[in-house]
Scaffold this active site. Sequence first.
Site, PDB file in Angstrom:
ATOM      1  N   GLY A  41       0.906  -1.002   0.032  1.00 17.22           N
ATOM      2  CA  GLY A  41       0.118  -0.061   0.000  1.00 17.22           C
ATOM      3  C   GLY A  41       0.747   1.265  -0.243  1.00 17.22           C
ATOM      4  O   GLY A  41       2.000   1.310  -0.488  1.00 17.22           O
ATOM      5  N   CYS A  43       1.841   2.932   2.638  1.00 15.47           N
ATOM      6  CA  CYS A  43       2.910   3.122   3.516  1.00 15.47           C
ATOM      7  C   CYS A  43       4.319   2.408   2.974  1.00 15.47           C
ATOM      8  O   CYS A  43       5.320   3.142   3.167  1.00 15.47           O
ATOM      9  CB  CYS A  43       2.362   1.865   4.720  1.00 15.47           C
ATOM     10  SG  CYS A  43       3.720   1.650   6.044  1.00 15.47           S
ATOM     11  N   SER A 181       1.198  21.899   7.582  1.00  9.95           N
ATOM     12  CA  SER A 181       2.264  21.542   8.504  1.00  9.95           C
ATOM     13  C   SER A 181       1.837  20.509   9.358  1.00  9.95           C
ATOM     14  O   SER A 181       2.179  20.448  10.307  1.00  9.95           O
ATOM     15  CB  SER A 181       2.674  22.854   9.245  1.00  9.95           C
ATOM     16  OG  SER A 181       1.768  23.329  10.407  1.00  9.95           O
ATOM     17  N   GLY A 270      -3.745  17.284   3.681  1.00  8.60           N
ATOM     18  CA  GLY A 270      -4.773  16.278   4.202  1.00  8.60           C
ATOM     19  C   GLY A 270      -5.086  15.244   3.019  1.00  8.60           C
ATOM     20  O   GLY A 270      -4.480  15.030   1.946  1.00  8.60           O
ATOM     21  N   ASP A 310      -6.939   3.731   6.793  1.00  4.66           N
ATOM     22  CA  ASP A 310      -7.283   5.129   6.549  1.00  4.66           C
ATOM     23  C   ASP A 310      -8.490   5.358   5.882  1.00  4.66           C
ATOM     24  O   ASP A 310      -9.351   6.387   6.076  1.00  4.66           O
ATOM     25  CB  ASP A 310      -6.533   5.525   5.390  1.00  4.66           C
ATOM     26  CG  ASP A 310      -4.859   6.012   5.843  1.00  4.66           C
ATOM     27  OD1 ASP A 310      -4.678   5.847   7.141  1.00  4.66           O
ATOM     28  OD2 ASP A 310      -4.082   6.509   5.082  1.00  4.66           O
ATOM     29  N   HIS A 443      21.283   3.750  32.375  1.00  3.90           N
ATOM     30  CA  HIS A 443      21.961   4.723  32.034  1.00  3.90           C
ATOM     31  C   HIS A 443      23.287   4.489  31.207  1.00  3.90           C
ATOM     32  O   HIS A 443      23.825   3.507  31.503  1.00  3.90           O
ATOM     33  CB  HIS A 443      22.623   5.354  33.723  1.00  3.90           C
ATOM     34  CG  HIS A 443      23.367   6.420  33.528  1.00  3.90           C
ATOM     35  ND1 HIS A 443      22.837   7.900  33.142  1.00  3.90           N
ATOM     36  CD2 HIS A 443      24.679   6.574  33.672  1.00  3.90           C
ATOM     37  CE1 HIS A 443      24.165   8.578  33.176  1.00  3.90           C
ATOM     38  NE2 HIS A 443      25.090   7.918  33.448  1.00  3.90           N
TER      39      HIS A 443
HETATM   40  C1  LIG Z   1       4.025  10.776   2.652  1.00  7.14           C
HETATM   41  C2  LIG Z   1       3.548  10.042   3.624  1.00  7.14           C
HETATM   42  C3  LIG Z   1       4.103   9.574   4.538  1.00  7.14           C
HETATM   43  C4  LIG Z   1       3.437   8.920   5.945  1.00  7.14           C
HETATM   44  N1  LIG Z   1       4.492   8.576   6.763  1.00  7.14           N
HETATM   45  C5  LIG Z   1       3.926   7.795   7.879  1.00  7.14           C
HETATM   46  C6  LIG Z   1       4.648   7.360   8.924  1.00  7.14           C
HETATM   47  O1  LIG Z   1       5.800   7.736   9.075  1.00  7.14           O
HETATM   48  N2  LIG Z   1       3.858   6.698   9.761  1.00  7.14           N
HETATM   49  C7  LIG Z   1       2.659   6.246   9.847  1.00  7.14           C
HETATM   50  O2  LIG Z   1       2.121   5.698  10.847  1.00  7.14           O
HETATM   51  N3  LIG Z   1       1.912   6.588   8.711  1.00  7.14           N
HETATM   52  C8  LIG Z   1       2.531   7.340   7.973  1.00  7.14           C
HETATM   53  N4  LIG Z   1       1.723   7.689   6.472  1.00  7.14           N
HETATM   54  C9  LIG Z   1       0.302   7.305   6.532  1.00  7.14           C
HETATM   55  C10 LIG Z   1       0.321   5.780   6.144  1.00  7.14           C
HETATM   56  O3  LIG Z   1       0.906   5.534   4.991  1.00  7.14           O
HETATM   57  C11 LIG Z   1      -1.195   5.260   6.177  1.00  7.14           C
HETATM   58  O4  LIG Z   1      -1.905   5.568   7.611  1.00  7.14           O
HETATM   59  C12 LIG Z   1      -1.315   3.972   5.782  1.00  7.14           C
HETATM   60  O5  LIG Z   1      -0.743   3.466   4.624  1.00  7.14           O
HETATM   61  C13 LIG Z   1      -2.786   3.238   5.832  1.00  7.14           C
HETATM   62  O6  LIG Z   1      -2.921   2.013   5.591  1.00  7.14           O
HETATM   63  P1  LIG Z   1      -4.095   1.406   4.713  1.00  7.14           P
HETATM   64  O7  LIG Z   1      -3.890  -0.381   4.755  1.00  7.14           O
HETATM   65  O8  LIG Z   1      -5.290   1.806   5.453  1.00  7.14           O
HETATM   66  O9  LIG Z   1      -4.100   1.964   3.264  1.00  7.14           O
HETATM   67  P2  LIG Z   1      -2.919   2.003   2.186  1.00  7.14           P
HETATM   68  O10 LIG Z   1      -1.539   1.966   2.682  1.00  7.14           O
HETATM   69  O11 LIG Z   1      -3.259   3.380   1.632  1.00  7.14           O
HETATM   70  O12 LIG Z   1      -3.228   0.816   1.231  1.00  7.14           O
HETATM   71  C14 LIG Z   1      -4.612   0.893   0.486  1.00  7.14           C
HETATM   72  C15 LIG Z   1      -4.252  -0.044  -0.722  1.00  7.14           C
HETATM   73  O13 LIG Z   1      -5.708  -0.314  -1.119  1.00  7.14           O
HETATM   74  C16 LIG Z   1      -5.495  -0.665  -2.669  1.00  7.14           C
HETATM   75  N5  LIG Z   1      -6.897  -0.382  -3.218  1.00  7.14           N
HETATM   76  C17 LIG Z   1      -7.429   0.713  -3.274  1.00  7.14           C
HETATM   77  N6  LIG Z   1      -8.623   0.711  -3.959  1.00  7.14           N
HETATM   78  C18 LIG Z   1      -8.631  -0.690  -4.223  1.00  7.14           C
HETATM   79  C19 LIG Z   1      -9.517  -1.169  -4.905  1.00  7.14           C
HETATM   80  N7  LIG Z   1     -10.784  -0.992  -5.466  1.00  7.14           N
HETATM   81  N8  LIG Z   1      -9.246  -2.659  -5.230  1.00  7.14           N
HETATM   82  C20 LIG Z   1      -8.164  -3.145  -5.118  1.00  7.14           C
HETATM   83  N9  LIG Z   1      -7.067  -2.449  -4.198  1.00  7.14           N
HETATM   84  C21 LIG Z   1      -7.526  -1.257  -4.040  1.00  7.14           C
HETATM   85  C22 LIG Z   1      -4.289   0.600  -2.957  1.00  7.14           C
HETATM   86  O14 LIG Z   1      -3.763   0.325  -4.334  1.00  7.14           O
HETATM   87  C23 LIG Z   1      -3.471   0.326  -1.636  1.00  7.14           C
HETATM   88  O15 LIG Z   1      -2.381  -0.483  -2.038  1.00  7.14           O
HETATM   89  C24 LIG Z   1       2.369   8.536   5.760  1.00  7.14           C
HETATM   90  C25 LIG Z   1       1.581   8.828   4.549  1.00  7.14           C
HETATM   91  C26 LIG Z   1       2.071   9.374   3.529  1.00  7.14           C
HETATM   92  C27 LIG Z   1       1.375   9.717   2.343  1.00  7.14           C
END
Ligand SMILES: Cc1cc2nc3c(=O)[nH]c(=O)nc-3n(C[C@H](O)[C@H](O)[C@H](O)COP(=O)(O)OP(=O)(O)OC[C@H]3O[C@@H](n4cnc5c(N)ncnc54)[C@H](O)[C@@H]3O)c2cc1C
Length: 464
Positions: A41, A43, A181, A270, A310, A443
């Site tokens: 994904g 992440c 930010s 966001g 998310d 420590h």
């Molecule tokens: C630049 C950036 C930095 C970040 N840094 C951090 C961090 O340091 N620490 C932290 O905790 N979080 C961080 N995050 C947030 C974190 O990436 C997300 O909270 C996390 O990836 C959410 O996981 P998820 O499994 O909900 O979804 P995602 O990781 O978004 O994965 C969802 C997956 O679903 C797939 N998908 C969507 N729709 C379909 C469909 N219809 N059919 C098949 N597949 C589909 C997508 O292709 C994707 O691979 C960051 C985010 C960004 C953008």
Amino acid sequence: MAANTYDMIVIGAGPGGYVAAIRGAQLGLNVAIVEREHLGGICLNWGCIPTKALLRSAEVFQLMQRAGEFGLSAGKVGFDLAAVVKRSRGVAAQLSGGIGHLMKKNKVTVVMGEATLIAADRVKVAGAGKTRELSAKSIVIATGARARELPGLEADGDLVWTYKHALEPPRMPKRLLVIGSGAIGIEFASFFNTLGADTTVVEVMDRVLPVEDAEISKLAKKAFTKQGMKIREKSTVTRLERGAGVVTAHIEKGGKTETLEFDTVISAVGIVGNSEGLGLETIGVTVDRTHIVVDEHCRTNVPGVYAIGDIAGAPWLAHKASHEGVTVAEAIAGGQPHPVRPESIAGCTYCHPQVASVGYSEARARELGFDVKVGRFPFIGNGKAIALGEAEGLIKTVFDAKTGELLGAHMIGAEVTELIQGYVVGRTLETTEAELMNTVFPHPTLSEMMHESVLDAYGRVIHM
Ligand SMILES: Cc1cc2nc3c(=O)[nH]c(=O)nc-3n(C[C@H](O)[C@H](O)[C@H](O)COP(=O)(O)OP(=O)(O)OC[C@H]3O[C@@H](n4cnc5c(N)ncnc54)[C@H](O)[C@@H]3O)c2cc1C
């Protein structure tokens, strides 16, 4: 079209989805996971991991510039942005590939393609020119989110970037504007500023990192400003005029508009949930502003359909997603997992200096009616911090004065994203000040400041 039947289908292989799939398989469920792009994904591919790889390069670069302080010399310190990005992409690819191995090891069926719900127990998958149908009694939606685009501030990949463009930048920005930010905006601001971009951050709220404790935001602003960043709070970018290699930003504050020129803009305002095209309306799943509405057990209003990570709302963090993945798989397998408590989920920002927190800020705790005791300990009072050359920072703790419950912890400084977990464990175990004060901390470590901050809240601090 033959329907393949499973116990659980997971849509989306980010940290929420792949962890749900593994936990389900461990519990004996026959699991399929559908992914349209990359395993891991956002992440692993476009979020947490590649940004941390970039930030590590910036951290090493910054340390090399300080070589003299440590009695070292490092010749002419420089960087090759393409090589920095190549390393980051390599780290992401390594981890994404690892998820494929984990799926195989756990006998999870991976189906690559775009999933659409056609009934509460049926999913259509379109991919590689084929359409297939899968069915299961339980469906877990883990489709994640993408960058929010504001009208007029849309990314074009050239002058205006989202996080995806910023992770594979076409050039090193010279004059960079970061809009927003929060953690994502500040991490990119920190990365490019450290590499030498003249960086301005615009934040609509009254302070940077607005979800953090106000005292931490203030210290973060001071540190960023010292590093040369320009911070504009209570300000809004109302318009971007794009020219040849230049963007003119209209920035409004208190009714007055100023125009400033940049060569690059990163929009970090966001995220929105990936809820469209999923067939949610067909099966009647309730959605609120792109996020699926769930209860504390991640159940949607449609029986048998769950949403995690998310797509199911804040906090938008990978560890929240993966923990929900575990709890949902356990519930589907017939267990009775504890609901996830949002106030026990730590938030970390890997800028320089790092910021981390868990639980209520001091202001929020007071708003909720708690009589609070607050402890503080500065990095300058800690031997390890001084030895590391990282003497700037603070650890702040907030306790319920009546019960001694640790209500919140807020940190800024070196390695605080690693330290915070100590307090997270404390909160999960419902620790009070007494246990924290009676714990022996090794420590010399930065963790001793966590002890001293607690001692300070109760008038017993030693090294201050
Ligand atoms: C630049 C950036 C930095 C970040 N840094 C951090 C961090 O340091 N620490 C932290 O905790 N979080 C961080 N995050 C947030 C974190 O990436 C997300 O909270 C996390 O990836 C959410 O996981 P998820 O499994 O909900 O979804 P995602 O990781 O978004 O994965 C969802 C997956 O679903 C797939 N998908 C969507 N729709 C379909 C469909 N219809 N059919 C098949 N597949 C589909 C997508 O292709 C994707 O691979 C960051 C985010 C960004 C953008």
